[in-house]
Design a protein around this motif. Structure first.
Motif, PDB file in Angstrom:
ATOM      1  N   ILE A 173       0.867  -1.170   0.000  1.00  9.19           N
ATOM      2  CA  ILE A 173       0.000   0.000   0.000  1.00  9.19           C
ATOM      3  C   ILE A 173       0.902   1.218   0.000  1.00  9.19           C
ATOM      4  CG2 ILE A 173      -1.727   1.289   1.317  1.00  9.19           C
ATOM      5  CD1 ILE A 173      -2.705  -1.426   2.384  1.00  9.19           C
ATOM      6  N   THR A 210     -10.618  -9.281   4.422  1.00 12.86           N
ATOM      7  CA  THR A 210     -10.366  -7.877   4.089  1.00 12.86           C
ATOM      8  C   THR A 210      -9.691  -7.793   2.727  1.00 12.86           C
ATOM      9  OG1 THR A 210      -9.566  -5.767   4.957  1.00 12.86           O
ATOM     10  CG2 THR A 210      -8.086  -7.678   5.201  1.00 12.86           C
ATOM     11  N   SER A 211      -9.396  -6.580   2.319  1.00 18.13           N
ATOM     12  CA  SER A 211      -8.751  -6.340   1.028  1.00 18.13           C
ATOM     13  C   SER A 211      -7.780  -5.173   1.174  1.00 18.13           C
ATOM     14  CB  SER A 211      -9.807  -5.990  -0.023  1.00 18.13           C
ATOM     15  OG  SER A 211     -10.384  -4.722   0.285  1.00 18.13           O
ATOM     16  N   PRO A 212      -6.857  -5.022   0.225  1.00 11.90           N
ATOM     17  CA  PRO A 212      -5.949  -3.873   0.274  1.00 11.90           C
ATOM     18  C   PRO A 212      -6.695  -2.540   0.257  1.00 11.90           C
ATOM     19  CG  PRO A 212      -5.102  -5.504  -1.236  1.00 11.90           C
ATOM     20  CD  PRO A 212      -6.487  -5.949  -0.839  1.00 11.90           C
ATOM     21  N   GLU A 213      -7.830  -2.495  -0.445  1.00 12.95           N
ATOM     22  CA  GLU A 213      -8.616  -1.259  -0.499  1.00 12.95           C
ATOM     23  C   GLU A 213      -9.156  -0.882   0.874  1.00 12.95           C
ATOM     24  OE1 GLU A 213      -8.279  -3.020  -4.453  1.00 12.95           O
ATOM     25  OE2 GLU A 213      -9.028  -3.880  -2.586  1.00 12.95           O
ATOM     26  N   LEU A 214      -9.638  -1.880   1.606  1.00 14.61           N
ATOM     27  CA  LEU A 214     -10.161  -1.612   2.955  1.00 14.61           C
ATOM     28  C   LEU A 214      -9.044  -1.228   3.918  1.00 14.61           C
ATOM     29  CD1 LEU A 214     -12.835  -4.444   3.311  1.00 14.61           C
ATOM     30  CD2 LEU A 214     -13.229  -1.996   2.951  1.00 14.61           C
ATOM     31  N   ALA A 257      -6.187   0.247   3.066  1.00 16.02           N
ATOM     32  CA  ALA A 257      -5.774   1.602   2.688  1.00 16.02           C
ATOM     33  C   ALA A 257      -6.763   2.636   3.221  1.00 16.02           C
ATOM     34  CB  ALA A 257      -5.639   1.716   1.174  1.00 16.02           C
ATOM     35  N   ALA A 258      -8.049   2.347   3.112  1.00 21.37           N
ATOM     36  CA  ALA A 258      -9.068   3.273   3.621  1.00 21.37           C
ATOM     37  C   ALA A 258      -8.937   3.449   5.127  1.00 21.37           C
ATOM     38  CB  ALA A 258     -10.459   2.768   3.258  1.00 21.37           C
ATOM     39  N   GLU A 292      -3.039   4.284  -0.846  1.00 19.75           N
ATOM     40  CA  GLU A 292      -3.634   3.665  -2.025  1.00 19.75           C
ATOM     41  C   GLU A 292      -3.042   2.276  -2.194  1.00 19.75           C
ATOM     42  OE1 GLU A 292      -3.106   6.112  -5.443  1.00 19.75           O
ATOM     43  OE2 GLU A 292      -4.162   7.807  -4.556  1.00 19.75           O
ATOM     44  N   PRO A 293      -3.902   1.281  -2.444  1.00 16.19           N
ATOM     45  CA  PRO A 293      -3.399  -0.075  -2.578  1.00 16.19           C
ATOM     46  C   PRO A 293      -2.594  -0.281  -3.854  1.00 16.19           C
ATOM     47  CG  PRO A 293      -5.734  -0.015  -3.046  1.00 16.19           C
ATOM     48  CD  PRO A 293      -5.341   1.355  -2.581  1.00 16.19           C
TER      49      PRO A 293
END
Length: 78
Positions: free
Chosen positions: A6, A51-55, A57-58, A69-70
């Motif tokens: 990230i 989970t995910s990289p987007e979550l 990062a958020a 940002e992922p």
């Protein structure tokens, strides 16, 4: 477990990196986070079912105020 990077902007010191790691590791499903302040990125190991990289990062952005940002998932080597 899966590993992803990230990109994090706005960090200036080791304490910034610790804040990012704490924020990432607070996300359910994240096993570990290692931040390289110099390169402006953190590497997270996480369970993609939770989970995910987007979550992640958020969560970093919400908790620290740094822009996160992922990047792409990293190969697992298996």
């Amino acid at each position: 477990m899966t590993t992803a990077t990230i990109e994090v902007t706005g960090m200036h010191c080791a304490s910034c990196g610790l804040l990012v790691d704490d924020a990432a590791e607070d996300v359910a499903g994240v096993r570990s986070s290692q931040t390289d302040v110099r390169r402006g990125r953190t590497t997270v190991e996480y369970d993609p079912a939770k989970t995910s990289p987007e979550l992640v990062a958020a969560a970093i952005t919400a908790e620290t105020g740094y822009r996160a940002e992922p990047g792409a998932p990293l190969p697992t080597g298996k």
